[in-house]
Design an enzyme around this catalytic site. Structure first.
Site, PDB file in Angstrom:
ATOM      1  N   ASN A   1       0.815  -1.220   0.000  1.00  0.00           N
ATOM      2  CA  ASN A   1       0.000   0.000   0.000  1.00  0.00           C
ATOM      3  C   ASN A   1       0.849   1.271   0.000  1.00  0.00           C
ATOM      4  O   ASN A   1       0.356   2.346   0.332  1.00  0.00           O
ATOM      5  CB  ASN A   1      -1.009  -0.013   1.159  1.00  0.00           C
ATOM      6  CG  ASN A   1      -0.344  -0.213   2.512  1.00  0.00           C
ATOM      7  OD1 ASN A   1       0.879  -0.101   2.627  1.00  0.00           O
ATOM      8  ND2 ASN A   1      -1.124  -0.498   3.536  1.00  0.00           N
TER       9      ASN A   1
ATOM     10  N   ARG B   1       3.316   7.446  11.145  1.00  0.00           N
ATOM     11  CA  ARG B   1       2.801   6.960  12.419  1.00  0.00           C
ATOM     12  C   ARG B   1       2.595   8.143  13.358  1.00  0.00           C
ATOM     13  O   ARG B   1       3.457   9.030  13.446  1.00  0.00           O
ATOM     14  CB  ARG B   1       3.757   5.957  13.081  1.00  0.00           C
ATOM     15  CG  ARG B   1       3.742   4.573  12.450  1.00  0.00           C
ATOM     16  CD  ARG B   1       2.384   3.869  12.589  1.00  0.00           C
ATOM     17  NE  ARG B   1       2.354   2.575  11.935  1.00  0.00           N
ATOM     18  CZ  ARG B   1       1.865   2.329  10.708  1.00  0.00           C
ATOM     19  NH1 ARG B   1       1.343   3.298   9.983  1.00  0.00           N
ATOM     20  NH2 ARG B   1       1.871   1.106  10.219  1.00  0.00           N
TER      21      ARG B   1
ATOM     22  N   GLN C   1      -4.431   3.858  18.431  1.00  0.00           N
ATOM     23  CA  GLN C   1      -5.523   3.661  17.478  1.00  0.00           C
ATOM     24  C   GLN C   1      -6.408   2.518  17.946  1.00  0.00           C
ATOM     25  O   GLN C   1      -5.864   1.475  18.266  1.00  0.00           O
ATOM     26  CB  GLN C   1      -4.959   3.375  16.075  1.00  0.00           C
ATOM     27  CG  GLN C   1      -4.297   4.599  15.489  1.00  0.00           C
ATOM     28  CD  GLN C   1      -3.882   4.452  14.035  1.00  0.00           C
ATOM     29  OE1 GLN C   1      -3.350   5.366  13.474  1.00  0.00           O
ATOM     30  NE2 GLN C   1      -4.121   3.307  13.426  1.00  0.00           N
TER      31      GLN C   1
ATOM     32  N   HIS D   1      -7.305   6.255  10.177  1.00  0.00           N
ATOM     33  CA  HIS D   1      -6.187   5.624   9.460  1.00  0.00           C
ATOM     34  C   HIS D   1      -6.723   4.836   8.256  1.00  0.00           C
ATOM     35  O   HIS D   1      -7.113   3.681   8.374  1.00  0.00           O
ATOM     36  CB  HIS D   1      -5.451   4.691  10.428  1.00  0.00           C
ATOM     37  CG  HIS D   1      -4.133   4.210   9.915  1.00  0.00           C
ATOM     38  ND1 HIS D   1      -3.204   3.611  10.719  1.00  0.00           N
ATOM     39  CD2 HIS D   1      -3.583   4.224   8.671  1.00  0.00           C
ATOM     40  CE1 HIS D   1      -2.144   3.289  10.007  1.00  0.00           C
ATOM     41  NE2 HIS D   1      -2.361   3.638   8.756  1.00  0.00           N
TER      42      HIS D   1
HETATM   43  P1  NDP Z   1      10.243   1.782   3.451  1.00  0.00           P
HETATM   44  O1  NDP Z   1      10.859   0.766   4.325  1.00  0.00           O
HETATM   45  O2  NDP Z   1      10.327   1.633   1.978  1.00  0.00           O
HETATM   46  O3  NDP Z   1      10.846   3.211   3.785  1.00  0.00           O
HETATM   47  C1  NDP Z   1      11.148   3.639   5.053  1.00  0.00           C
HETATM   48  C2  NDP Z   1      12.281   4.620   4.933  1.00  0.00           C
HETATM   49  O4  NDP Z   1      12.446   5.268   6.206  1.00  0.00           O
HETATM   50  C3  NDP Z   1      13.603   3.950   4.607  1.00  0.00           C
HETATM   51  O5  NDP Z   1      14.156   4.609   3.494  1.00  0.00           O
HETATM   52  C4  NDP Z   1      14.401   4.187   5.880  1.00  0.00           C
HETATM   53  O6  NDP Z   1      15.737   4.439   5.672  1.00  0.00           O
HETATM   54  C5  NDP Z   1      13.810   5.477   6.378  1.00  0.00           C
HETATM   55  N1  NDP Z   1      14.149   5.778   7.771  1.00  0.00           N
HETATM   56  C6  NDP Z   1      14.135   4.956   8.841  1.00  0.00           C
HETATM   57  N2  NDP Z   1      14.513   5.618   9.935  1.00  0.00           N
HETATM   58  C7  NDP Z   1      14.764   6.883   9.543  1.00  0.00           C
HETATM   59  C8  NDP Z   1      15.205   8.037  10.227  1.00  0.00           C
HETATM   60  N3  NDP Z   1      15.459   8.008  11.536  1.00  0.00           N
HETATM   61  N4  NDP Z   1      15.353   9.197   9.523  1.00  0.00           N
HETATM   62  C9  NDP Z   1      15.120   9.218   8.191  1.00  0.00           C
HETATM   63  N5  NDP Z   1      14.700   8.145   7.493  1.00  0.00           N
HETATM   64  C10 NDP Z   1      14.534   6.988   8.164  1.00  0.00           C
HETATM   65  O7  NDP Z   1       8.727   1.876   3.912  1.00  0.00           O
HETATM   66  P2  NDP Z   1       7.491   2.596   3.204  1.00  0.00           P
HETATM   67  O8  NDP Z   1       7.957   3.816   2.529  1.00  0.00           O
HETATM   68  O9  NDP Z   1       6.689   1.620   2.426  1.00  0.00           O
HETATM   69  O10 NDP Z   1       6.647   2.959   4.502  1.00  0.00           O
HETATM   70  C11 NDP Z   1       7.142   3.873   5.462  1.00  0.00           C
HETATM   71  C12 NDP Z   1       6.241   3.900   6.675  1.00  0.00           C
HETATM   72  O11 NDP Z   1       4.986   4.445   6.323  1.00  0.00           O
HETATM   73  C13 NDP Z   1       5.891   2.511   7.257  1.00  0.00           C
HETATM   74  O12 NDP Z   1       6.898   2.049   8.132  1.00  0.00           O
HETATM   75  C14 NDP Z   1       4.624   2.798   7.990  1.00  0.00           C
HETATM   76  O13 NDP Z   1       4.891   3.248   9.309  1.00  0.00           O
HETATM   77  C15 NDP Z   1       4.004   3.935   7.198  1.00  0.00           C
HETATM   78  N6  NDP Z   1       2.856   3.464   6.408  1.00  0.00           N
HETATM   79  C16 NDP Z   1       1.637   4.037   6.622  1.00  0.00           C
HETATM   80  C17 NDP Z   1       0.527   3.570   5.976  1.00  0.00           C
HETATM   81  C18 NDP Z   1      -0.813   4.212   6.170  1.00  0.00           C
HETATM   82  O14 NDP Z   1      -1.830   3.600   5.844  1.00  0.00           O
HETATM   83  N7  NDP Z   1      -0.896   5.438   6.645  1.00  0.00           N
HETATM   84  C19 NDP Z   1       0.596   2.420   5.063  1.00  0.00           C
HETATM   85  C20 NDP Z   1       1.951   1.978   4.799  1.00  0.00           C
HETATM   86  C21 NDP Z   1       3.006   2.459   5.499  1.00  0.00           C
HETATM   87  P3  NDP Z   1      16.805   3.370   5.245  1.00  0.00           P
HETATM   88  O15 NDP Z   1      16.068   2.115   4.915  1.00  0.00           O
HETATM   89  O16 NDP Z   1      17.435   4.058   4.104  1.00  0.00           O
HETATM   90  O17 NDP Z   1      17.657   3.205   6.443  1.00  0.00           O
END
Ligand code: NDP
Length: 400
Positions: free
Chosen positions: A147, A285, A314, A333
């Site tokens: 998603n 989140r 939530q 959400h």
């Molecule tokens: P990804 O794993 O593709 O991306 C997460 C990114 O966050 C990675 O690039 C990671 O960095 C980066 N990251 C982690 N910690 C930090 C930090 N301290 N500072 C900066 N960047 C950081 O996940 P998605 O993009 O698919 O999803 C991201 C989040 O969105 C999910 O974890 C979830 O919480 C939320 N989400 C919400 C939804 C909703 O319905 N509202 C649905 C789906 C997701 P790197 O890997 O480069 O270390």
């Protein structure tokens, strides 16, 4: 034979749908990075139908019962007397969605000696105490990418909604008014603004790609830098930390997972470093933002608007201040639970279960914890620890 305990949100108040607004949804076979969409051996649901609520059962009942497993589905997830907590005692697998999370705290892990696998039907496993999962050798898996695009579309919608003052203008229509001045006195164009994303993972980069044609300045901060050709293609500026990025941005969107590094990242101190009148959109989140600091910033005008669909806990209790703070565009959400997204994460959940029961490896990109350590996507994006503290407050929610 296994017992699968599945926590889903309630059916619609006017009953489970018998018809839908559209007859079909586009078939998505793969994602931007080449990853294949879920590939279960079969599905027992019609794509585009409601699967994420109790009667939808993620389309799993026929498949599980045909193999002799027991499926228990409930929406009653909070508090010691909940169905979830009662059924957890002998459950082998727990499934829940981040939209209506079954918080798996260390206390709950201790009550579930048979638990082997926790599946997040969607993305984001912060409702699971990952530290406890690591220590107990319980695997955690989610349906990575299922998603991400759904959320990126929601982010773009919310940015435009805030900047252009859409919701208050819509409300004037409902009130029978034609109050142009009231509507436009907080309405701007996005064109020319500086927009930054905290994290450029699947959602973050999809947001950047979608915003590029809006002729804005694009920025990001992430622990890992994007490849130079991608930075160049998107024309995006990397910042070594969130502080340096927020200083130059008119709009900030948060797309990082919740883990100890990001919990309460947007507090009074960081928000004070943003431009006065910046907009903040958080579909990642709720706990990445300090709840009361957001309210203070909207009341003082430091933030011109805040929108998102993620709260903590939530469901949010009725008196959660984000329901009533000024200039917000909050939804429950929902961004990752469109009917389109449900089709993919229900199929992905089934794929994970098929692997688990057949003793085949679960796709590495779906793994968050495995073999007593962070694994796969979890090893890349999370840190060890627990972000479930305070989740018991979800029990204060009363259904309307
Ligand atoms: P990804 O794993 O593709 O991306 C997460 C990114 O966050 C990675 O690039 C990671 O960095 C980066 N990251 C982690 N910690 C930090 C930090 N301290 N500072 C900066 N960047 C950081 O996940 P998605 O993009 O698919 O999803 C991201 C989040 O969105 C999910 O974890 C979830 O919480 C939320 N989400 C919400 C939804 C909703 O319905 N509202 C649905 C789906 C997701 P790197 O890997 O480069 O270390």
């Amino acid at each position: 034979m296994a017992k699968i305990l599945c926590v889903l949100y309630d059916d619609p108040v006017d009953g489970f749908p018998t018809t839908y607004a559209r007859d079909e949804i586009p078939k998505i076979e793969g994602y931007f990075n080449g990853q294949a969409a879920p590939t279960p051996a079969a599905i027992d649901f019609t794509p585009g139908q409601l699967l994420g609520s109790v009667s939808g059962e993620l389309g799993l009942r026929k498949f599980l019962e045909a193999s002799g497993h027991t499926l228990v589905v409930t929406s009653d997830k909070d508090g010691p007397d909940s169905v979830f907590e009662r059924e957890l005692l002998d459950a082998d697998v727990v499934i829940s969605q981040p939209f209506w999370p079954a918080y798996l705290t260390a206390e709950r892990f201790a009550k579930a000696p048979k638990l082997k696998l926790a599946i997040t039907a969607g993305i984001g496993s912060d409702h699971v105490d990952l530290q406890a999962a690591i220590e107990r050798g319980v695997a955690v898996a989610e349906v990575t990418y299922s998603n991400s695009i759904s959320v990126s579309e929601h982010v773009v919608m919310m940015i435009l909604g805030l900047v252009r003052n859409y919701i208050p203008s819509y409300e004037w229509v409902l009130k029978g008014g034609w109050n142009i001045a009231d509507c436009v006195s907080r309405s701007y164009d996005l064109e020319g603004m500086q927009v930054g994303t905290v994290a450029a993972g699947r959602i973050g980069t999809a947001v950047l790609r979608r915003l590029k044609p809006f002729e804005v300045g694009l920025h990001y901060t992430d622990r890992h830098r994007l490849p130079p050709d991608v930075e160049q293609e998107l024309g995006v500026t990397w910042h070594p930390n969130v502080q340096s990025m927020v200083k130059v941005c008119d709009v900030v969107t948060i797309n990082a997972p919740l883990h100890p590094e990001t919990e309460h990242l947007f507090n009074d101190e960081l928000i004070a470093q943003m431009k006065r009148g910046a907009y903040l959109v958080n579909t990642a989140r709720g706990k990445i933002c300090d709840r009361d600091a957001i309210v203070r910033a909207l009341e003082s005008g430091q933030l011109a608007g805040y929108a998102g669909d993620v709260w903590f806990p939530q469901p949010a209790p009725e008196d959660h201040p984000w329901r009533t703070m000024p200039h917000h565009g909050m939804t429950p959400h929902i961004s990752g639970s469109s009917l389109s997204a449900q089709t993919r994460y229900a199929a992905g959940t089934r794929e994970i279960l098929e692997c688990f029961f057949d003793g085949r490896p679960i796709r590495n990109e779906y793994l968050i914890v495995d073999g007593g350590k962070l694994a796969g996507a979890g090893a890349h994006s999370y840190t060890e620890g627990d972000a479930t503290g305070g989740s018991e407050e979800a029990a204060r929610f009363t259904k309307s």
